[in-house]
Design an enzyme around this catalytic site. Structure first.
Site, PDB file in Angstrom:
ATOM      1  N   TYR A  49      12.134   0.688  15.955  1.00  0.00           N
ATOM      2  CA  TYR A  49      13.202   0.469  14.965  1.00  0.00           C
ATOM      3  C   TYR A  49      12.635   0.518  13.540  1.00  0.00           C
ATOM      4  O   TYR A  49      13.149   1.218  12.664  1.00  0.00           O
ATOM      5  CB  TYR A  49      13.834  -0.886  15.263  1.00  0.00           C
ATOM      6  CG  TYR A  49      14.871  -1.366  14.279  1.00  0.00           C
ATOM      7  CD1 TYR A  49      16.113  -0.751  14.177  1.00  0.00           C
ATOM      8  CD2 TYR A  49      14.622  -2.483  13.465  1.00  0.00           C
ATOM      9  CE1 TYR A  49      17.080  -1.227  13.291  1.00  0.00           C
ATOM     10  CE2 TYR A  49      15.575  -2.962  12.587  1.00  0.00           C
ATOM     11  CZ  TYR A  49      16.803  -2.330  12.501  1.00  0.00           C
ATOM     12  OH  TYR A  49      17.749  -2.802  11.628  1.00  0.00           O
ATOM     13  N   ILE A  79      31.371   5.030  18.206  1.00  0.00           N
ATOM     14  CA  ILE A  79      31.312   5.782  19.465  1.00  0.00           C
ATOM     15  C   ILE A  79      32.228   5.184  20.535  1.00  0.00           C
ATOM     16  O   ILE A  79      32.605   5.857  21.490  1.00  0.00           O
ATOM     17  CB  ILE A  79      29.850   5.857  19.976  1.00  0.00           C
ATOM     18  CG1 ILE A  79      29.702   6.985  20.992  1.00  0.00           C
ATOM     19  CG2 ILE A  79      29.385   4.514  20.521  1.00  0.00           C
ATOM     20  CD1 ILE A  79      28.256   7.325  21.333  1.00  0.00           C
ATOM     21  N   ASP A 109      30.956  10.179  17.715  1.00  0.00           N
ATOM     22  CA  ASP A 109      29.527  10.038  17.980  1.00  0.00           C
ATOM     23  C   ASP A 109      28.789  10.683  16.806  1.00  0.00           C
ATOM     24  O   ASP A 109      28.937  11.889  16.581  1.00  0.00           O
ATOM     25  CB  ASP A 109      29.195  10.755  19.301  1.00  0.00           C
ATOM     26  CG  ASP A 109      27.714  10.666  19.654  1.00  0.00           C
ATOM     27  OD1 ASP A 109      26.916  10.232  18.805  1.00  0.00           O
ATOM     28  OD2 ASP A 109      27.367  11.057  20.784  1.00  0.00           O
TER      29      ASP A 109
END
Ligand code: NAD
Ligand code: SER
Length: 316
Positions: free
Chosen positions: A141, A35, A52
């Site tokens: 996560y 990105i 992206d």
């Protein structure tokens, strides 16, 4: 010959994985993407495309334009940053993966997607997490990695997507800095030890975690991706083990090379994350199925890290 796209290529793993893939397949066969906008792209990183992974149309257009056959999908938010922005982490980690898997389904791509020891949580077998131990993580996560693993298996079973995955432990490397994980201390300590001869660790001295030196992690990745499909019997993330050590043990080993090193401890929010993870994992499936074997032990990893970093640090 495969034509490869690496997403998140400017990160800790991508930097070294791109270099390794280019050595095998040739510079032009591996497109690095991230990105980040680079004003001046160093030669080692080229060919590079700013991308992206949440922009599925742009991702698909790039895959078609470059006739990509394999994607190493590394773009993600790691554990510590994920706890600061849980929904953003979920969006990047899940939607990015869905975009890749969905294109893989229609365009018949081979995929590597990294999972993590973060799939495990405090209710599992902390001392030695087996391949199929309970995966009940307490971090955003970890939840994204468990869900991601199941979706990879789903795309493999339902649509025949050849997607392969490893549960990396904490990775230690000297090329690109780590990007917001709980195991980052094990890289930072080397830099601070060489520059200042002291380090303040954000984990407690006896916090033992599974770790691996980057050359082993890259080798594991390439080995899994080149294994015959029928040998890849597990389509969630494979456990892979190399090292288990605590900050105190790492500091002692570095201290053999830099005897004046002082280590202090100031645990922060990351301690809770580390406490929820196993200290070691059982990787016999990876060893059986595709002959995984680590090479670096704690002493050889520390010696190699210091040798490489000394060339970069001036104050020694
Ligand atoms: P990193 O944070 O160093 O790199 C991630 C890269 O993704 C960064 O360069 C970032 O700019 C890029 N990125 C962020 N958002 C993006 C977007 N929307 N589109 C495209 N790129 C974007 O991470 P890493 O350590 O290289 O980890 C790569 C993968 O390996 C992740 O899935 C991570 O969960 C997994 N993993 C890493 C470790 C480790 O210790 N490094 C351990 C287990 C698993
Ligand atoms: N090293 C990673 C982290 O700490 C583990 O996935 O987030």
């Amino acid at each position: 010959m495969p034509k490869i796209l690496v997403t998140g290529a400017l990160g800790q793993i991508g930097t070294e994985l791109c270099a390794a893939l280019r050595l095998i397949h040739g510079q032009e066969q591996v497109i690095a993407s991230d990105i980040r906008i680079l004003n001046d792209t160093p030669f080692a990183i080229r060919p590079y495309v700013q991308l992206d992974v949440l922009d599925k149309i742009a991702l698909h257009a790039l895959i078609l334009k470059e006739k990509i056959t394999e994607v190493y999908h590394l773009a993600a938010t790691l554990s510590a940053t994920g706890e600061k922005h849980p929904l953003k982490a979920w969006e990047l980690n899940m939607q990015g993966l869905f975009n890749v898997l969905d294109i893989a389904k229609t365009d018949k791509l081979k995929i590597f997607w990294p999972s993590s020891i973060a799939v495990f949580g405090p209710t599992g077998n902390k001392a030695f997490s087996q391949q199929h131990s309970v995966t009940a993580p307490t971090t955003a996560y970890g939840i994204s990695k468990v869900a991601g693993e199941l979706w990879c298996k789903y795309y493999h079973e339902q649509y025949g997507v050849d997607v392969r995955s490893i549960r990396y432990p904490g990775l230690i490397s000297h090329t690109a800095p780590p990007g917001g994980g709980t195991t980052d201390y094990a890289v930072d300590i080397f830099h601070q030890a060489l520059k200042h001869r002291h380090y303040t660790c954000f984990l407690k001295p006896h916090t033992t975690l599974p770790m691996m030196y980057m050359p082993d992690a890259i080798r594991a990745t390439l080995q899994l991706m080149s294994a015959p499909a029928d040998k890849v019997k597990i389509r969630i993330g494979y456990n892979v083990h190399a090292l288990s050590f605590s900050p105190e043990q790492l500091a002692q080993e570095i201290g053999k090379h830099l005897p004046s090193l002082k280590i202090y401890y100031k645990p922060d929010d990351r301690q809770v994350i580390a406490d929820s993870w196993p200290t070691s994992v059982d990787d016999h499936h990876a060893r059986q199925d595709w002959h995984w074997q680590h090479e670096f032990e704690l002493d050889t990893m520390v010696a190699d890290m210091l040798k490489n970093l000394k060339q970069l640090v001036q104050h020694i």
